[in-house]
Design a protein around this motif. Structure first.
Motif, PDB file in Angstrom:
ATOM      1  N   THR A   1      21.844 -10.011  14.337  1.00 15.50           N
ATOM      2  CA  THR A   1      20.495 -10.556  14.549  1.00 15.50           C
ATOM      3  C   THR A   1      19.620  -9.552  15.291  1.00 15.50           C
ATOM      4  N   ARG A   2      20.200  -8.895  16.295  1.00 16.57           N
ATOM      5  CA  ARG A   2      19.455  -7.869  17.044  1.00 16.57           C
ATOM      6  C   ARG A   2      19.011  -6.742  16.121  1.00 16.57           C
ATOM      7  N   ASN A   3      19.913  -6.271  15.257  1.00 15.95           N
ATOM      8  CA  ASN A   3      19.570  -5.196  14.322  1.00 15.95           C
ATOM      9  C   ASN A   3      18.484  -5.625  13.342  1.00 15.95           C
ATOM     10  N   ASP A   4      18.583  -6.877  12.863  1.00 19.12           N
ATOM     11  CA  ASP A   4      17.567  -7.393  11.937  1.00 19.12           C
ATOM     12  C   ASP A   4      16.197  -7.471  12.606  1.00 19.12           C
ATOM     13  N   LEU A   5      16.171  -7.982  13.843  1.00 19.15           N
ATOM     14  CA  LEU A   5      14.903  -8.100  14.566  1.00 19.15           C
ATOM     15  C   LEU A   5      14.288  -6.735  14.822  1.00 19.15           C
ATOM     16  N   LEU A   6      15.114  -5.795  15.265  1.00 17.13           N
ATOM     17  CA  LEU A   6      14.607  -4.458  15.601  1.00 17.13           C
ATOM     18  C   LEU A   6      14.117  -3.724  14.350  1.00 17.13           C
ATOM     19  N   SER A   7      14.932  -3.725  13.300  1.00 20.03           N
ATOM     20  CA  SER A   7      14.544  -3.011  12.084  1.00 20.03           C
ATOM     21  C   SER A   7      13.356  -3.685  11.407  1.00 20.03           C
ATOM     22  N   GLY A   8      13.325  -5.019  11.427  1.00 17.40           N
ATOM     23  CA  GLY A   8      12.202  -5.740  10.844  1.00 17.40           C
ATOM     24  C   GLY A   8      10.915  -5.508  11.614  1.00 17.40           C
ATOM     25  N   PHE A   9      11.009  -5.456  12.943  1.00 15.49           N
ATOM     26  CA  PHE A   9       9.828  -5.208  13.784  1.00 15.49           C
ATOM     27  C   PHE A   9       9.263  -3.813  13.520  1.00 15.49           C
ATOM     28  N   ILE A  10      10.140  -2.814  13.511  1.00 15.90           N
ATOM     29  CA  ILE A  10       9.690  -1.436  13.282  1.00 15.90           C
ATOM     30  C   ILE A  10       9.152  -1.295  11.857  1.00 15.90           C
ATOM     31  N   GLY A  11       9.856  -1.901  10.893  1.00 15.60           N
ATOM     32  CA  GLY A  11       9.398  -1.846   9.504  1.00 15.60           C
ATOM     33  C   GLY A  11       8.033  -2.492   9.331  1.00 15.60           C
ATOM     34  N   GLY A  12       7.834  -3.673   9.957  1.00 16.84           N
ATOM     35  CA  GLY A  12       6.551  -4.350   9.876  1.00 16.84           C
ATOM     36  C   GLY A  12       5.431  -3.565  10.525  1.00 16.84           C
TER      37      GLY A  12
END
Length: 306
Positions: free
Chosen positions: A201-212
């Protein structure tokens, strides 16, 4: 639970829908503020809104808190097919490109190409909804509700006018998706492999935030001109000021300066940065749930056969 196990398209569609609606319900007021800032012409003392906080406070003070959710129905109706199309198209185009290029696993260039193609696909779904939303969010809107926009637009401008801004939307969606999915792939490849669900979940949040965030940095100028193109009614025999994307970008740049191409950037990135993380977490969580249901049912079927 392995994320490599494929699911039928209907599960991708439903997971995308859940992810999209979750994001819009949480982050929508920032979208209203973004549109207001994009539509205002001029800067400095000429601008009605000096920033995000100023825009929020003036909307609430002068128009009421409910205005922050004005026009939310089209995005809610749009988000299910939009986000579902985004993730499903990304998955399906990814499979297509891997077959075409003879690649077993996704890599960075393919992630960018897949994201861009998925964005162009997504544009055909979102344009009518976006047009209705923009015309409702405009401070000078003359429309009562979404149905009123739809009726008056079709009656006054023709059915085809619902796709006003398609070209600009394709630019916006393609560039955002290319940045979003491309960065997600890159960030995930740099992060430690998750062992627990909380780490995932942490990886998804971080990668999704940076990607967005990166996607927003790349596509904001196209979003600005898209908002202005869709706000302008189509009058027979009259060429609107904002028409095609390239010349609209030039007009904004010449008349208002480079910074005007990034109007609404802060509320947009505040929405799509965290929103990208929320969306990715909800999508992956929902897909994992569906995998448990789908493959669990398959196991039960095999037991019954034996």
């Amino acid at each position: 639970m392995s994320e490599d196990r494929p699911l039928p398209f209907v599960y991708q569609f439903m997971a995308g829908a859940v992810a999209g609606i979750s994001e819009v319900l949480i982050m929508y007021p920032l979208d209203v503020v973004k549109t207001r800032m994009q539509l205002q012409v001029g800067s400095g003392a000429e601008a009605e809104y000096s920033g995000v906080i100023d825009c929020f406070s003036k909307i609430i003070k002068n128009e009421g808190f409910g205005t922050l959710y004005r026009g939310i129905l089209p995005p809610i109706l749009m988000e299910a097919p939009k986000r579902a199309t985004k993730f499903a198209a990304n998955d399906e185009w990814g499979k297509f490109y891997r077959r075409q290029f003879g690649v077993d696993k996704m890599n960075q260039p393919l992630s960018v190409l897949t994201g861009a193609t998925a964005g162009a696909t997504e544009a055909f779904v979102v344009v009518p909804f976006e047009l209705v939303k923009i015309r409702l969010q405009d401070k000078n809107s003359k429309y009562k509700n979404a149905l009123d926009v739809l009726k008056k637009t079709v009656n006054g401008e023709g059915l085809a006018s619902l796709y006003n801004g398609l070209e600009a939307t394709m630019w916006r969606q393609s560039i955002w998706n290319a940045g979003y999915f491309g960065i997600i792939f890159q960030v995930k490849s740099l992060l430690p492999e998750p062992v627990t669900e909380s780490q995932k979940t942490r990886n998804d949040l971080l990668s999704g935030f940076i990607g967005g965030t990166v996607g927003t940095m790349l596509n904001t100028p196209f979003d600005v001109v898209k908002s202005r193109i869709q706000r302008s009614p189509r009058i027979p025999g009259v060429v609107p000021k904002y028409n095609w994307t390239p010349n609209s970008l030039v007009i904004v740049f010449k008349e208002e300066g480079f910074r005007a191409l990034y109007k609404g950037f802060l509320p947009k990135v505040l929405r799509l940065g965290p929103g990208g993380g929320i969306m990715l977490v909800v999508y992956n969580t929902t897909m994992n749930f569906f995998r448990g249901v789908y493959y669990g049912d398959k196991k039960e079927e095999r037991k019954n056969v034996n």
